[in-house]
Each structure stands twice: as structure tokens, then as C-alpha cells.
Design a protein around this motif. Structure first.
Motif, PDB file in Angstrom:
ATOM      1  N   LYS A 193       0.833  -1.200   0.000  1.00  0.00           N
ATOM      2  CA  LYS A 193       0.000   0.000   0.000  1.00  0.00           C
ATOM      3  C   LYS A 193       0.867   1.249   0.000  1.00  0.00           C
ATOM      4  O   LYS A 193       0.608   2.211  -0.741  1.00  0.00           O
ATOM      5  CB  LYS A 193      -0.904  -0.019   1.235  1.00  0.00           C
ATOM      6  CG  LYS A 193      -2.106   0.885   1.137  1.00  0.00           C
ATOM      7  CD  LYS A 193      -3.131   0.311   0.198  1.00  0.00           C
ATOM      8  CE  LYS A 193      -4.439   1.083   0.251  1.00  0.00           C
ATOM      9  NZ  LYS A 193      -5.439   0.541  -0.687  1.00  0.00           N
ATOM     10  N   ASP A 194       1.908   1.260   0.829  1.00  0.00           N
ATOM     11  CA  ASP A 194       2.813   2.408   0.870  1.00  0.00           C
ATOM     12  C   ASP A 194       3.510   2.598  -0.474  1.00  0.00           C
ATOM     13  O   ASP A 194       3.662   3.724  -0.955  1.00  0.00           O
ATOM     14  CB  ASP A 194       3.856   2.218   1.975  1.00  0.00           C
ATOM     15  CG  ASP A 194       3.254   2.300   3.366  1.00  0.00           C
ATOM     16  OD1 ASP A 194       2.263   3.025   3.536  1.00  0.00           O
ATOM     17  OD2 ASP A 194       3.766   1.627   4.277  1.00  0.00           O
ATOM     18  N   ALA A 195       3.940   1.498  -1.074  1.00  0.00           N
ATOM     19  CA  ALA A 195       4.660   1.581  -2.347  1.00  0.00           C
ATOM     20  C   ALA A 195       3.768   2.078  -3.472  1.00  0.00           C
ATOM     21  O   ALA A 195       4.170   2.941  -4.263  1.00  0.00           O
ATOM     22  CB  ALA A 195       5.244   0.213  -2.694  1.00  0.00           C
ATOM     23  N   VAL A 196       2.541   1.549  -3.562  1.00  0.00           N
ATOM     24  CA  VAL A 196       1.684   1.927  -4.688  1.00  0.00           C
ATOM     25  C   VAL A 196       1.251   3.383  -4.581  1.00  0.00           C
ATOM     26  O   VAL A 196       1.123   4.076  -5.602  1.00  0.00           O
ATOM     27  CB  VAL A 196       0.460   0.988  -4.781  1.00  0.00           C
ATOM     28  CG1 VAL A 196      -0.577   1.299  -3.714  1.00  0.00           C
ATOM     29  CG2 VAL A 196      -0.169   1.059  -6.175  1.00  0.00           C
ATOM     30  N   THR A 197       1.023   3.872  -3.365  1.00  0.00           N
ATOM     31  CA  THR A 197       0.642   5.280  -3.232  1.00  0.00           C
ATOM     32  C   THR A 197       1.813   6.198  -3.591  1.00  0.00           C
ATOM     33  O   THR A 197       1.607   7.261  -4.186  1.00  0.00           O
ATOM     34  CB  THR A 197       0.168   5.577  -1.801  1.00  0.00           C
ATOM     35  OG1 THR A 197       1.123   5.085  -0.854  1.00  0.00           O
ATOM     36  CG2 THR A 197      -1.174   4.920  -1.523  1.00  0.00           C
ATOM     37  N   ALA A 198       3.017   5.790  -3.238  1.00  0.00           N
ATOM     38  CA  ALA A 198       4.192   6.581  -3.624  1.00  0.00           C
ATOM     39  C   ALA A 198       4.361   6.579  -5.139  1.00  0.00           C
ATOM     40  O   ALA A 198       4.614   7.627  -5.760  1.00  0.00           O
ATOM     41  CB  ALA A 198       5.440   6.026  -2.946  1.00  0.00           C
ATOM     42  N   LEU A 199       4.232   5.412  -5.763  1.00  0.00           N
ATOM     43  CA  LEU A 199       4.357   5.334  -7.231  1.00  0.00           C
ATOM     44  C   LEU A 199       3.250   6.138  -7.907  1.00  0.00           C
ATOM     45  O   LEU A 199       3.480   6.753  -8.962  1.00  0.00           O
ATOM     46  CB  LEU A 199       4.300   3.874  -7.677  1.00  0.00           C
ATOM     47  CG  LEU A 199       5.541   3.028  -7.354  1.00  0.00           C
ATOM     48  CD1 LEU A 199       5.285   1.563  -7.652  1.00  0.00           C
ATOM     49  CD2 LEU A 199       6.752   3.537  -8.143  1.00  0.00           C
ATOM     50  N   TYR A 200       2.066   6.128  -7.339  1.00  0.00           N
ATOM     51  CA  TYR A 200       0.973   6.916  -7.918  1.00  0.00           C
ATOM     52  C   TYR A 200       1.337   8.399  -7.912  1.00  0.00           C
ATOM     53  O   TYR A 200       1.150   9.099  -8.918  1.00  0.00           O
ATOM     54  CB  TYR A 200      -0.307   6.687  -7.123  1.00  0.00           C
ATOM     55  CG  TYR A 200      -1.465   7.533  -7.606  1.00  0.00           C
ATOM     56  CD1 TYR A 200      -2.305   7.076  -8.610  1.00  0.00           C
ATOM     57  CD2 TYR A 200      -1.704   8.797  -7.060  1.00  0.00           C
ATOM     58  CE1 TYR A 200      -3.364   7.860  -9.066  1.00  0.00           C
ATOM     59  CE2 TYR A 200      -2.754   9.586  -7.506  1.00  0.00           C
ATOM     60  CZ  TYR A 200      -3.585   9.111  -8.509  1.00  0.00           C
ATOM     61  OH  TYR A 200      -4.612   9.898  -8.964  1.00  0.00           O
ATOM     62  N   ASN A 201       1.829   8.887  -6.770  1.00  0.00           N
ATOM     63  CA  ASN A 201       2.204  10.301  -6.703  1.00  0.00           C
ATOM     64  C   ASN A 201       3.281  10.644  -7.725  1.00  0.00           C
ATOM     65  O   ASN A 201       3.226  11.681  -8.386  1.00  0.00           O
ATOM     66  CB  ASN A 201       2.699  10.646  -5.298  1.00  0.00           C
ATOM     67  CG  ASN A 201       1.598  11.235  -4.436  1.00  0.00           C
ATOM     68  OD1 ASN A 201       0.429  11.211  -4.804  1.00  0.00           O
ATOM     69  ND2 ASN A 201       1.965  11.749  -3.277  1.00  0.00           N
TER      70      ASN A 201
END
Length: 721
Positions: free
Chosen positions: A542-550
Motif C-alpha cells: 500500500k505504501d509503495a503503490v501510493t508513492a508510485l501513484y504520486n
């Protein structure tokens, strides 16, 4: 009533039994008397030797009354009261005695709860509640007096000695008045004077603090002081509006106690205790020795970690507070486990399960410490009240001490100081602001490179909490080598938690548009996020995907996302329900560029993954998926568009989305349907079902396909929104 007020603030004790509220309907005569005797004996044996920190006189007086009642119960039991027709019983004399004894049953249970509360609650909390708790004892005395006024002593054939004791108790109860211990009240006022001093910018004298906490309250080490802080914080988290003091005032007392702990006790002793109780974590190659299997009922279904604050949602399922709060904050309106719609977003503490978890941890030798739960801004409302000046000033004084430990302390002191900074930084923007202004960021940056796993984890989590405050984002990014140090923890952190919190920190920092490109260009940053998304824990993903989204929202990061494996990991994440929505959103952003569309089109599972999202995803996930497919058809070329058209049941999915999707999803679905209709018509004119040329209908030298098995015939009657 005394009991209700106590229950509202008692957070760490076992839930009261039903007997505390209901009289024993099925008990009468001798069994009732024997039960009353047993309860009285238990209370006397449990509390007669207890050294109460506060309410000593009130507690001793109540225990003496129960001792006299025990004499009465034993006398009735010896005479076999109510067991034989010849003995005086409620039926032969009066039902009054039976009613009084049943009322005594309730009073005894409430007395037990009150005494237990005074024996095991936080000293500081008991001190703050001195007047209220004295009132609870007085209420019980009044009810005992009322009961004795109607108690038929003369109808029970008691011995003269027993009757005299009951009559004496009756007389004493009538004369009883509200009693507030002068020493307790003096200490309470002293505590408030410290609050008043900080409120006016005056830091209390060290000797005065030592006299208060150590000599008078008996709080003699860092560990016991920390327990006091945790108890007060729980009162803030579960505060009732009509209970004094208010949550903001309690927050001020928490700040004063935290300051006193740092000033009086330091951290060395606590570090030694913590190291003795918590051996270092094993690496994956160390084997299974030493690992403990956590009961599945104690594990949060979202994070898959041991729950430290279990709560119940409207569907009846239990989750860890941090995990479900984040789930709801992200806009989900269904239960993660059952898929049921949530009636509301309220969460209720599951105290029974929490008690079981605490007991299991104690029996298994596992440390149960809520401060090692991943910090999250969604928790902020649960751990802090509205700030008052005294709390701010006390926290500032604490931070100045912590900065000294970070700068010049031993490794152990620096580690624990980083943890204290971490905890302070999650309780309000004021704390985050002055912690950064005091110069904590350079010291935390240095600890990011520590070989001590606990120090590294505390420092990166403190950095995460500080980054929530907007002005601190620039302070962190402008600190030399700080971004690189955070990325280094993400790449090769000593614990999984440190890596995950590094990813969350990058997500927080990337909220500022001008930092997105710099973060993406940091060496190994995108690669490490992609790896975490593929191989991390549910929370790590979850942390990784939100960072990649940003990072995907910056148009200049597209090539870096492709080179670093970000696109491939996002496509793979479409299969994971927990992160599919954000992954589809990131792909919908990247596909807007021809380079991104080409890279996504080359991923074999991209189309099938997006189609799955259109069928089974969340409302936001569906609109992200259809937007991504539309851009793929527009920019990915004829071959990719053909793969989209070949997708099973594409017509039905689009038709459903046209009527049930969000406004944006319906708009994108209508546009995608038009693309298919234009292509279908062009293919039919060319002599078969297939694609001719590119997405805009331009001819491609006569090359076309004729093997599409399902023609598209979607009626676009829904108005374009």
C-alpha cells in the motif's frame, strides 16, 4: 451512579461482569447468603492488604463496612436462614430482608469495582479524579445507609453482638460525609500548578518535579513514568465530553509528565530493560527458532500484523484501528473481509479482544507496546486532545532535552530519543513544527544510516511523522543527503517496518509537485518501490503503490517509471485487490503519454488486469481502469486496441458501466464505446470484423484483421457527462 462514571474512564481493566448491574433473580434464602459471604470474603482478601496510593481512608472505611456485612452473612449462614420452614425466611417474616440482601449483592459488586479501580489505575489519573472518586465512595455510603434504614435487623434472630455491629454501622453510615483527603487534594493542586506554570511560560523547578513524581507519587523510573503517560493518553482517546478534566487539559498533563520523565530519568535504564525483553529480530535466513505463532484471531485481516488496538466496524468484523481507519480514509465503503457495504464509518473498541491479546502477549513473553505500531496521521484524533499553551510549552521543553540526547547521547540514548521524537511528532502539527525548528531533522538523518535496527526504524518513522506538516517537507528535502538516506532505508533497511515507513515518507514528500521528479530520479528509488509493491507485506504494498501513484502524476517521470520497473509492478498489482485501485490510477496517468502507453501495451497482463478492475473493482478503480483502456486504444496502436476489443465480455462490461459507474466512469465508457463503434464500422466497410489503420480510423495500407469473434454493438443512449 459511581459505577457508570468509572466505567467510562477505565480503559485497561477487564469489562465488568453482568452481576454488577443485575440482581440475582434465581438466588434466595441460604444460597443467596452464601454467595454474599463469598463475594465479601473475596473483596476483603483482595484489598485489605492493598496499599492504596490515593483514597486510603475511603477505601479502608468501605472495606470495614464489608467486614461487618460478612459477619452478618456468616451469622445468617450458620442459622441456615431461609433453608428450613422453621427458620425465619422471607415468606414467614417479610420479603424486605430478601430485597435488601439482593440490593447488597449489587452494592458489593460495585464496591469491588471501585476498589479495584483505585488499586490498579494510574496514579496520576487517580490524582486528577480525586474529587470525583471521593464522590463515588460517598454515593456508595449513602446507598448503604439507605439500605440499612429499611433492613429488618430485628426479624432475623441475630445474636446481640451481630445486631449491635449492624446498628453501629447504620449509625456511622448516617453520619458519613463526603471526605476528600487533604494530602491528595494538595498533590492535585500541585499538579495543576505545574500546568499553570507552563501555561505562563515558566518551567517548573527540577527539585519540585522530583519531589512530586519520585518522593510523593513513588514514580521512580522511566518505565513506570511511561506507563502513566500511556494511561493518560488512553483517557484522551476514549474521553467522554462530560468527564473532567477535558481532553486538552489531560494532553497538557501528558506533556508535563513526558517532560519530567526525560528530565528526571533519562533513557539508559529503559533501553537496558527493553533490550533484555526484546531480542533482536532474526533475518530470513536465521531459521524459525524463536518465532512465535500469533493466534489468527489476534491478527488484523488488513495488515496481517498482531492487533494492538482492535476495533469493530458496522459489519461486526474486527480490525486494527490504524488499518481500518486508513481503509476508510481512502474512500472505501465496504468491509475489507466480507465485502458488505458499511452502514456508517463508526468504529467501536473491541476491549474484550484487546484484553485477550494483552494476556496472550504476557504469557508468550511478547512485548505489547502501542508505540511500535506504524504511525499514521489517521490516528491523530485518537491520541491527542486540542492543544493548550501548557502542552505546547511542555513539549517544547521536552524536545530541547531530546535534541541534546540525539546530538551528544550514547547510542542507546539516541535510539530512545528518536522514539520519543517519533511519538511526539504524531500528536499534532504544533509538535511537528517546533520539533523541526529545534533542529531534529539533521540528527534523525544521521540515524537513518545507523547499524542499529531500532534506531533506524525510529528515525525514519519520526521523519515520516514530521513530513506530514507541509513546511517540514521542504526542510527534509533541503537537508543535505536526507532524501538519499531515506531512499537507502527503502532499498536496504534493517527491518521491514523501516522500509515500509521509508516508502510512506516518500509518498508524503511527493505530495509537493516540485519534489516528484527529484524523488523519482533518486538512485534506486523507483526500483525499490517497485520491488516493495511486488514482494512487500500488504501494508508495504500500500505504501509503495501510493508513492508510485504520486510520482506518476509528474509527466517527466514516465521514462523513469518504465526504466525502474514501476510500470511492470503496477500492472502486476492489478491482480491484488488491496492495491489494484491505486495501481490502475497510476497506469491511467502514465498511459496519457505515448511512451507510457507503449510500455503498458507491451505488458501481457495489462489489458486483462484492467478488464478485471472494470468488472470487480471499486467505483474509483473502475473509472481508473476504463480511463486507462481508453487511452491505450488512443495511444497504444492498433495491436493494443485489438487486444482490448478481444477482451471477453467487453461489451457487457461497458454497458453496465454506462449505467452504474461514476460520472467520470460513464463518460470514459461512452468514449471507449464510440472508439469501438468507429472501428467496427470501418472494419465492416473493409469486408469483415476487424481493425483498419490506427485508432483514428486512418488506413494502414490495406492491412486489417478479420478474426475478431464478437462485433461491437453498444447503444450509447446515456448522455455524455
Amino acid at each position: 451512579m459511581a459505577t457508570a462514571a468509572i466505567f467510562s474512564s477505565l480503559r485497561r481493566r477487564r469489562s465488568p461482569s453482568l452481576e454488577a448491574f443485575l440482581s440475582p433473580v434465581d438466588l434466595s434464602g441460604l444460597p443467596l447468603v452464601q454467595t454474599l459471604a463469598a463475594i465479601s470474603t473475596e473483596i476483603i482478601s483482595s484489598f485489605s492488604g492493598t496499599r492504596f496510593s490515593f483514597q486510603r481512608r475511603n477505601a479502608r472505611s468501605l472495606i470495614r463496612k464489608i467486614e461487618i456485612f460478612l459477619v452478618l452473612f456468616e451469622s445468617l449462614a450458620e442459622s441456615r436462614w431461609g433453608s428450613t420452614p422453621s427458620s425465619p425466611s422471607p415468606s414467614s417474616s417479610s420479603s424486605t430482608a430478601l430485597l435488601c440482601l439482593k440490593e447488597l449483592y449489587l452494592l458489593l459488586y460495585r464496591s469491588k469495582i471501585l476498589l479495584d479501580y483505585c488499586a490498579h489505575s494510574s496514579k496520576l489519573w487517580l490524582l486528577l479524579q480525586t474529587q470525583s472518586i471521593s464522590g463515588y465512595f460517598h454515593d456508595l455510603n449513602q446507598e448503604i445507609s439507605t439500605l440499612l434504614d429499611v433492613f429488618p435487623v430485628n426479624d432475623l434472630n441475630l445474636s446481640d453482638d451481630v445486631r449491635e455491629q449492624i446498628e453501629l454501622l447504620q449509625s456511622q453510615s448516617r453520619r458519613s460525609r463526603l471526605y476528600i483527603d487533604n494530602n491528595d487534594e494538595s498533590l492535585r493542586r500541585t499538579f495543576y500548578s505545574f500546568l499553570d506554570g507552563f501555561e505562563h511560560g515558566e518551567i517548573p523547578n527540577t527539585l519540585a518535579l522530583r519531589s512530586f513524581f519520585v518522593e510523593k507519587l513513588g514514580i521512580k523510573d522511566s518505565k513506570s513514568c511511561r506507563s502513566e503517560i500511556e494511561f493518560l493518553e488512553e483517557q484522551i482517546a476514549n474521553h467522554d465530553g462530560d468527564v473532567e478534566p477535558t481532553g486538552s487539559v489531560i494532553n497538557g498533563f501528558v506533556a508535563i509528565t513526558r517532560y519530567s520523565r526525560c528530565l528526571l530519568f533519562g533513557f539508559e535504564e529503559e533501553w537496558r530493560i527493553k533490550n533484555n525483553n526484546n531480542p533482536k529480530k532474526k533475518s530470513k535466513g536465521d531459521g524459525n527458532d524463536g518465532f512465535i505463532t500469533v493466534p489468527k484471531d489476534f491478527v488484523c485481516p488488513i495488515s496481517l500484523d498482531l492487533m494492538t488496538d482492535p476495533v469493530i466496524i458496522s459489519t461486526g468484523q474486527t480490525y486494527d484501528r490504524t488499518s481500518i481507519a486508513r481503509w476508510i480514509e481512502e474512500g472505501h465503503c465496504t468491509c475489507p473481509k466480507t465485502g458488505q457495504m458499511l452502514v456508517d464509518s463508526r468504529i467501536v473498541p473491541n476491549r474484550a479482544l484487546k484484553n485477550l491479546i494483552v494476556q496472550w502477549c504476557a504469557a508468550s513473553g511478547v512485548s505489547y507496546e502501542s508505540e511500535f505500531v506504524t504511525d499514521s496521521p489517521t490516528n491523530e484524533g485518537f491520541v491527542s486532545g486540542l492543544p493548550i499553551k501548557a502542552a505546547v510549552e511542555a513539549n517544547k521543553a521536552t524536545v530541547s532535552i531530546l535534541i541534546e540526547y540525539l546530538a551528544d547521547g550514547s547510542e542507546a540514548a539516541q535510539t530512545v530519543a528518536a522514539r520519543e521524537i517519533r511519538l511526539l511528532a504524531k500528536t499534532g502539527k504544533e509538535n511537528r513544527e517546533f520539533i523541526a525548528e529545534a533542529g531534529a531533522i539533521p540528527h534523525l538523518r544521521r540515524l537513518l544510516k545507523s547499524e542499529n535496527a531500532v534506531a533506524q526504524e525510529n528515525s525514519v518513522t519520526a521523519m515520516l511523522n514530521l513530513s506530514i506538516y507541509e513546511k517540514n517537507k521542504s526542510r527534509i528535502m533541503e537537508e543535505e543527503d536526507c532524501l538519499e538516506a531515506i531512499v537507502s532505508v527503502l532499498v536496504s533497511g534493517l527491518t521491514v517496518e523501516a522500509q515500509e515507513n521509508a516508502a510512506a515518507t516518500l509518498f508524503s514528500l511527493s505530495a509537493v509537485h516540485e519534489y516528484k521528479k527529484r524523488i523519482a530520479m533518486a538512485d534506486q528509488c523507483v526500483e525499490a518501490l517497485a520491488s516493495l509493491l511486488q514482494n512487500g507485506t500488504p501494508r508495504g504494498k500500500k505504501d509503495a503503490v501510493t508513492a508510485l501513484y504520486n510520482l506518476s502524476t509528474h509527466p517527466e517521470n514516465c521514462s523513469r517509471m518504465i526504466e525502474g520497473g514501476g510500470v511492470s509492478s503496477l500492472v502486476g498489482a492489478l491482480k491484488n485487490e488491496g492495491v489494484a485501485e491505486e495501481a490502475a490510477g497510476a497506469l491511467a496517468l502514465l498511459v496519457r503519454q505515448s511512451l507510457g502507453a507503449e510500455a503498458i501495451g507491451k505488458e501481457e497482463s495489462a489489458v486483462t488486469g484492467l478488464m478485471w478492475m472494470m468488472r470487480c473493482g471499486t467505483p474509483r478503480g473502475k473509472e481508473n481502469a476504463v480511463a486507462a483502456l481508453l487511452e491505450l486504444c488512443r495511444r497504444g496502436g492498433a495491436a493494443v486496441a485489438e487486444r482490448v476489443l478481444r477482451a471477453p465480455a467487453i461489451a457487457g462490461v461497458l454497458q453496465t458501466l454506462l449505467f452504474t459507474g461514476t460520472k467520470r466512469a460513464r463518460r470514459k465508457a461512452a468514449s471507449l464505446a464510440r472508439v469501438f463503434q468507429r472501428r467496427e464500422h470501418a472494419a465492416m466497410r473493409a469486408g469483415g470484423y476487424g481493425f483498419v489503420g490506427d485508432v483514428n480510423g486512418n488506413r494502414d495500407g490495406g492491412n486489417f484483421t478479420t478474426d475478431v469473434s464478437v462485433p461491437m454493438s453498444i447503444s450509447i443512449s446515456v448522455p455524455v457527462l
